[in-house]
Design a protein around this motif. Structure first.
Motif, PDB file in Angstrom:
ATOM      1  N   VAL A   5       0.877  -1.164   0.000  1.00  0.00           N
ATOM      2  CA  VAL A   5       0.000   0.000   0.000  1.00  0.00           C
ATOM      3  C   VAL A   5       0.918   1.218   0.000  1.00  0.00           C
ATOM      4  CG1 VAL A   5      -1.986   1.072   1.087  1.00  0.00           C
ATOM      5  CG2 VAL A   5      -1.602  -1.365   1.361  1.00  0.00           C
ATOM      6  N   THR A   6       1.382   1.560  -1.200  1.00  0.00           N
ATOM      7  CA  THR A   6       2.506   2.494  -1.312  1.00  0.00           C
ATOM      8  C   THR A   6       2.221   3.851  -0.703  1.00  0.00           C
ATOM      9  OG1 THR A   6       1.715   2.885  -3.539  1.00  0.00           O
ATOM     10  CG2 THR A   6       3.634   1.488  -3.315  1.00  0.00           C
ATOM     11  N   GLU A   7       1.015   4.377  -0.899  1.00  0.00           N
ATOM     12  CA  GLU A   7       0.752   5.718  -0.378  1.00  0.00           C
ATOM     13  C   GLU A   7       0.927   5.764   1.139  1.00  0.00           C
ATOM     14  OE1 GLU A   7       0.363   8.589  -1.656  1.00  0.00           O
ATOM     15  OE2 GLU A   7       0.093   8.135  -3.776  1.00  0.00           O
ATOM     16  N   ILE A  35      -7.832   2.269   8.607  1.00  0.00           N
ATOM     17  CA  ILE A  35      -7.941   3.711   8.404  1.00  0.00           C
ATOM     18  C   ILE A  35      -9.328   4.157   8.837  1.00  0.00           C
ATOM     19  CG2 ILE A  35      -7.899   5.576   6.699  1.00  0.00           C
ATOM     20  CD1 ILE A  35      -6.001   3.919   5.030  1.00  0.00           C
ATOM     21  N   TYR A  37     -11.870   7.846   9.627  1.00  0.00           N
ATOM     22  CA  TYR A  37     -12.025   9.263   9.339  1.00  0.00           C
ATOM     23  C   TYR A  37     -12.861   9.856  10.456  1.00  0.00           C
ATOM     24  CZ  TYR A  37     -13.191  13.462   6.618  1.00  0.00           C
ATOM     25  OH  TYR A  37     -13.341  14.751   6.178  1.00  0.00           O
ATOM     26  N   ARG A  58      -2.961  11.011   9.701  1.00  0.00           N
ATOM     27  CA  ARG A  58      -2.613  10.962   8.281  1.00  0.00           C
ATOM     28  C   ARG A  58      -2.857  12.318   7.633  1.00  0.00           C
ATOM     29  NH1 ARG A  58      -0.876  11.422   4.226  1.00  0.00           N
ATOM     30  NH2 ARG A  58      -0.982  10.190   2.311  1.00  0.00           N
ATOM     31  N   SER A  59      -3.984  12.941   7.979  1.00  0.00           N
ATOM     32  CA  SER A  59      -4.254  14.300   7.509  1.00  0.00           C
ATOM     33  C   SER A  59      -5.216  14.937   8.489  1.00  0.00           C
ATOM     34  CB  SER A  59      -4.839  14.284   6.097  1.00  0.00           C
ATOM     35  OG  SER A  59      -6.133  13.708   6.111  1.00  0.00           O
ATOM     36  N   LEU A 103      -7.978  12.196   8.967  1.00  0.00           N
ATOM     37  CA  LEU A 103      -7.846  10.804   8.550  1.00  0.00           C
ATOM     38  C   LEU A 103      -6.828  10.177   9.494  1.00  0.00           C
ATOM     39  CD1 LEU A 103      -9.011   9.165   6.168  1.00  0.00           C
ATOM     40  CD2 LEU A 103      -6.986   9.789   4.857  1.00  0.00           C
TER      41      LEU A 103
ATOM     42  N   ARG B 161     -11.463  14.520  -3.360  1.00  0.00           N
ATOM     43  CA  ARG B 161     -10.649  14.331  -2.153  1.00  0.00           C
ATOM     44  C   ARG B 161     -10.163  15.671  -1.627  1.00  0.00           C
ATOM     45  NH1 ARG B 161      -8.370   9.404  -0.719  1.00  0.00           N
ATOM     46  NH2 ARG B 161      -6.505  10.509  -0.043  1.00  0.00           N
ATOM     47  N   LEU B 166      -8.713  15.648   2.068  1.00  0.00           N
ATOM     48  CA  LEU B 166      -7.920  14.417   2.110  1.00  0.00           C
ATOM     49  C   LEU B 166      -6.592  14.635   1.400  1.00  0.00           C
ATOM     50  CD1 LEU B 166     -10.798  11.924   1.334  1.00  0.00           C
ATOM     51  CD2 LEU B 166      -9.592  12.192   3.508  1.00  0.00           C
ATOM     52  N   PRO B 167      -5.561  13.867   1.788  1.00  0.00           N
ATOM     53  CA  PRO B 167      -4.241  14.098   1.185  1.00  0.00           C
ATOM     54  C   PRO B 167      -4.216  13.779  -0.310  1.00  0.00           C
ATOM     55  CG  PRO B 167      -4.228  12.164   2.617  1.00  0.00           C
ATOM     56  CD  PRO B 167      -5.536  12.843   2.826  1.00  0.00           C
ATOM     57  N   TYR B 169      -2.907  12.097  -3.590  1.00  0.00           N
ATOM     58  CA  TYR B 169      -2.276  10.815  -3.933  1.00  0.00           C
ATOM     59  C   TYR B 169      -1.838  10.829  -5.401  1.00  0.00           C
ATOM     60  CZ  TYR B 169      -3.888   8.313   0.279  1.00  0.00           C
ATOM     61  OH  TYR B 169      -4.093   7.883   1.543  1.00  0.00           O
ATOM     62  N   ARG B 170      -0.790  10.037  -5.685  1.00  0.00           N
ATOM     63  CA  ARG B 170      -0.474   9.789  -7.098  1.00  0.00           C
ATOM     64  C   ARG B 170      -1.580   8.883  -7.614  1.00  0.00           C
ATOM     65  NH1 ARG B 170       5.017   7.954  -4.638  1.00  0.00           N
ATOM     66  NH2 ARG B 170       3.419   6.708  -3.627  1.00  0.00           N
ATOM     67  N   GLU B 173      -2.915   4.261 -10.047  1.00  0.00           N
ATOM     68  CA  GLU B 173      -2.396   2.953  -9.706  1.00  0.00           C
ATOM     69  C   GLU B 173      -3.594   2.297  -9.041  1.00  0.00           C
ATOM     70  OE1 GLU B 173       1.215   0.955  -7.149  1.00  0.00           O
ATOM     71  OE2 GLU B 173      -0.103   2.430  -6.275  1.00  0.00           O
ATOM     72  N   THR B 176      -3.913   2.235  -5.170  1.00  0.00           N
ATOM     73  CA  THR B 176      -3.962   3.595  -4.630  1.00  0.00           C
ATOM     74  C   THR B 176      -5.313   4.232  -4.908  1.00  0.00           C
ATOM     75  OG1 THR B 176      -1.598   3.853  -4.933  1.00  0.00           O
ATOM     76  CG2 THR B 176      -2.871   5.868  -4.737  1.00  0.00           C
ATOM     77  N   LEU B 179      -7.912   2.717  -2.640  1.00  0.00           N
ATOM     78  CA  LEU B 179      -7.768   3.271  -1.298  1.00  0.00           C
ATOM     79  C   LEU B 179      -8.274   4.715  -1.261  1.00  0.00           C
ATOM     80  CD1 LEU B 179      -6.690   3.041   1.617  1.00  0.00           C
ATOM     81  CD2 LEU B 179      -4.457   3.783   0.759  1.00  0.00           C
TER      82      LEU B 179
END
Lengths: 621, 203
Positions: A5-7, A35, A37, A58-59, A103, B161, B166-167, B169-170, B173, B176, B179
């Motif tokens: 889960v790269t992000e 996660i 909210y 997270r934010s 988040l 978002r 919300l942050p 994201y790239r 993908e 991603t 999510l």
């Protein structure tokens, strides 16, 4: 398949302490994370709560505040929080509130601990982050002069019993048996009067059982030698830091000469820190017998004293004291039921008077009664008599004296079926006698505490539907309420008691708190209002138009002020070992307080006169 | 009577089991284009469970390969060569969807491609209950105003978002995006009211 889960992983990897984690370990952590909210304003975790997760912001933004609302830290994305309960294994010391929509990454406790174990730096980071936050919280207490008990108390004050000790040559089994017999989780090992080691439950688990060691071997083989200790005059706070930093839960206490005087545990410190009613309620609910409850009961005055010092309102203090009283009474009922078996027919245990009104103080005696389902027979009364006897005696042991007017469930008259209670209320309402009404008025402040609550709710609803039409009854009640003269004299000075034990003292109850309570009750019954708390009754009466909104607000303030002085007075009395009472020496009041007290009494008088105008009482004989 | 996957229509969203799903494809038309990757993450009530997050690269069967779409999602023919055939991935996706509500941003893409792929593989076509975060975003944006046009640009995943804080994201993908969609959903229902029922989400 790949599911990095790269992000989330990249986010964490850019921040301490996750940055130092090997990627594989980080990925494992991420894969066990959830996660959530939360909206702005959400309380994520409160002081005194335990939680089984660590949060990573997270934010958004989260404020970390101490129990009194002082800001300890405003967290930014990447901040970890909530782990204090994981590090200390104790309830949270802070409130965590989202101040923006946020988040949250939610890391389970097992994951947190597993990561700490596999990566030493990770664990160390949290221990020091936690102590740093603790230091800030304590610094805040210093600067705002709200110093909590943890600052004022020394370690010596916390030691509750003589240490349980063994000699190095004693067998492991003997030490374990000693711990079991004394119900302690650790034993101190002493040689020639000097502390040489400590053995805890955990040592028995990990160094004896897990390793298959012979329990006949000497205890010295499994003890932790030269353990950390605290000096008797160290602050509780310092001991707490020591325990957190070393990740230990027991700390032997030494006197100046180095002799062992006892042991403190993390639990002792947590209890102390808040003297938090929440913990006390939890302890009460877990008490196994009356003796344990009685010892917990002695902590109530300490809490009142502290609440007064913290400037809590009398209304709030009354609520806290009442909820502790409720908890003790409920526990006594459960213990009695355990002993006597289940009741033969449904019943409801009710509390009356100040406890019913959530206005219990330290001088309150017990007022209770039993409302029993109509199926009850004469035989069944044996059970309820025994129940009442046990609870009433238990209350005495816990510091609630018997009711001088015998308004208790032990009195067969106040241990009755619903039908009998209806008959009592009918008599008060339909054919009132002045004295009987006065004696019976306490039953109109009734609150179900335990058992079949609906028995009482139905009864009360029926009674309340009738009170407003019971003119003569109301008139008697009102006459008495109005007759409780506040102690303000002709010159608008304060009137002191002229004789007896309380000569030259000011009675804060009769013409003060008591007068307002009675006024509030008359208004409630006049309007058939279900409220029982005086403050709530006055509010409701104002909404119903029974009393003007302005006067109601003033009357509430007056009640609050007089009740506060009374609570403070009683708190002092208990602390200095005297019986709490309602008579205050005016010399102990400041000019400001005296002035306010006069105003309060004037307002009470005005409210009484307003009631007089509403109800024509002149015709009463 | 319709059988509802992921719970009865009156079930509160706090008890709803969803699966946020994102498909990266070579184009927008299920009949002509192909799935090149699948990302998904389960949402249990109001919690995203990363433990269930999965992603697969899918090997296209067509002669064209990835073609021009590589410029969007960055999946090159080389990467695709390491990927799994769709017939391996599809049953796993359908299993994960079992008993869950499908959650996606512009869900018609996911539904269209899944339906088409199931038919082609001779698997039963799933009867899906679908919550679309694009539709929810329309409702979020309308909360504050009574009229006015909502353009595509307001409803894109990244814009939605950003609107909810919300942050960034790239994107593109699959995991991603799945999510990102799941987080967006949590923020949306927080705004719309967490006492909503599934039926109200579908409206």
């Amino acid at each position: 398949m790949s599911a990095d889960v790269t992000e989330v992983a990249d986010f964490l990897a850019s921040r301490a302490p996750f940055r130092e984690l090997p990627r594989a370990l980080l990925q494992t952590l991420v894969r066990q994370t959830a996660i959530r909210y939360v909206r702005r304003g959400t309380r994520i975790l409160s002081v005194g709560e335990t939680n089984e997760v660590m949060f990573v912001l997270r934010s958004g933004a989260v404020d970390i505040t101490d129990g009194d609302g002082g800001l300890v830290e405003r967290s930014e994305p990447g901040t970890c929080f909530g782990m204090s309960t994981l590090v200390e294994r104790a309830p949270s010391r802070y409130d965590f509130t989202a101040i923006e929509d946020s988040l949250l990454l939610v890391v389970p406790a097992e994951t947190f601990h597993a990561t700490c174990e596999r990566d030493e730096g990770f664990g160390a980071y949290f221990t020091s982050a936690h102590t740093a936050r603790l230091r800030r919280a304590v610094a805040l207490l210093h600067t705002t002069d709200r110093g909590g008990a943890v600052l004022r108390t020394s370690v010596g004050d916390l030691v509750r019993r003589a240490p349980v000790t063994a000699a190095p040559g004693d067998s492991i089994r003997a030490a374990a048996q000693l711990m079991a017999a004394e119900r302690v989780s650790s034993v101190l090992v002493q040689q020639d009067g000097r502390l040489v080691g400590i053995v805890t439950d955990r040592d028995l688990r990990t160094r004896v059982l897990a390793e298959g060691r012979d329990p006949e071997g000497p205890v010295a083989e499994v003890m932790t030698p030269e353990p950390a200790t605290a000096r008797i005059d160290a602050l509780a706070f310092e001991a707490l830091m020591e325990m957190v930093e070393r990740k230990i839960h027991h700390l032997p206490v030494l006197d100046r000469a180095g002799g062992v005087v006892g042991l403190i545990s993390g639990t002792d410190l947590m209890r102390l820190e808040h003297n938090n009613p929440v913990y006390l309620v939890a302890d009460i609910e877990a008490a196994s017998d009356v003796a344990a409850l009685a010892s917990l009961g002695t902590r109530i005055p300490v809490i009142v004293d502290q609440l007064v010092a913290e400037d809590a309102t009398a209304q709030d203090i009354g609520r806290v004291v009442t909820s502790l009283g409720d908890a003790i009474e409920r526990r006594l009922l459960v213990l009695a039921e355990t002993e006597l078996g289940p009741p033969p027919v449904p019943y409801c245990w009710v509390v009356l008077g100040s406890q019913a009104r959530h206005e219990q103080g330290l001088a309150s005696d017990q007022d209770n009664a039993l409302v029993i389902a109509d199926e009850m027979t004469r035989e069944h009364d044996h059970y309820f008599a025994a129940l009442a006897q046990r609870v009433s005696a238990g209350l005495v042991e816990c510091g609630y004296p018997l009711c001088p007017g015998d308004v208790m469930a032990t009195n067969p008259r106040w241990r009755a079926s619903v039908a009998t209670w209806r008959a009592h209320f009918d008599r008060w309402l339909d054919t009132p006698e002045p004295q009987a009404v006065l004696n019976g008025s306490i039953f109109f402040d009734m609150r179900p505490l335990h058992g079949a609550v609906d028995l009482v709710e139905d009864l009360r609803a029926d009674v309340l539907a009738r009170t407003r039409h019971a003119d003569l009854f109301l008139a008697y009640l009102a006459r008495h309420a109005v007759g409780r003269r506040p102690p303000i004299g002709f010159f608008r000075g304060l009137v002191l008691e002229r004789e007896g034990r309380h000569r030259d003292r000011l009675d804060l109850k009769a013409g003060g708190v008591g007068a307002v309570v009675e006024l509030a009750r008359v208004h409630a019954l006049l309007g058939g209002l279900p409220e029982v708390n005086s403050h709530a009754r006055i509010d409701a009466a104002a909404r119903a138009g029974s009393i003007s909104a302005g006067l109601a607000a003033e009357l509430i303030d007056a009640l609050e002020f007089v009740a506060y002085l009374r609570m403070r007075h009683q708190g002092h009395a208990v602390r200095s070992g005297r019986e709490p009472d309602n008579f205050v020496d005016p010399a102990t009041l400041t000019d400001f307080e005296r002035r306010h007290l006069r105003d309060a009494f004037r307002i009470i008088r005005a409210a009484q006169q307003a009631l007089l105008q509403r109800l024509p009482l002149e015709n009463l004989s | 009577m319709r059988w509802w996957r992921g719970g009865a229509p009156d079930r509160g969203i706090a008890d709803l089991e969803l699966l946020a799903l994102d498909l990266e494809t070579t184009g927008l038309e299920p009949a002509r284009h192909e799935i090149v990757s699948v990302g998904m993450v389960p949402v249990s009530g109001l919690t995203i469970e990363l433990s269930g997050a999965q992603q697969w690269a899918v090997r296209p069967t067509g002669a064209d390969g990835v073609g021009q779409s590589a410029t969007v999602h960055g999946i090159t023919d080389d990467a695709v060569a390491e990927a799994h055939p769709l017939q391996e991935v599809l049953p796993q996706v359908l299993t994960a969807l079992h008993g869950r509500v499908l959650l996606a941003h512009h869900a018609s893409i996911e539904v269209g491609f899944l339906t088409r792929a199931s038919r082609a593989a001779d698997l039963p076509v799933p009867d899906l209950t679908v919550v679309d975060t694009v539709r929810l975003q329309r409702r979020v944006l309308r909360l504050g105003r009574t009229r006015g046009h909502l353009g595509e640009e307001d409803l894109a995943l990244a814009a939605a978002r950003e609107h909810l804080g919300l942050p960034r994201y790239r994107s593109h993908e699959a995991l991603t995006d799945a999510l990102a969609c799941a987080e967006l959903y949590l923020a949306q229902v927080a705004v719309l009211g967490e006492d909503l029922t599934l039926r109200q989400l579908l409206r």
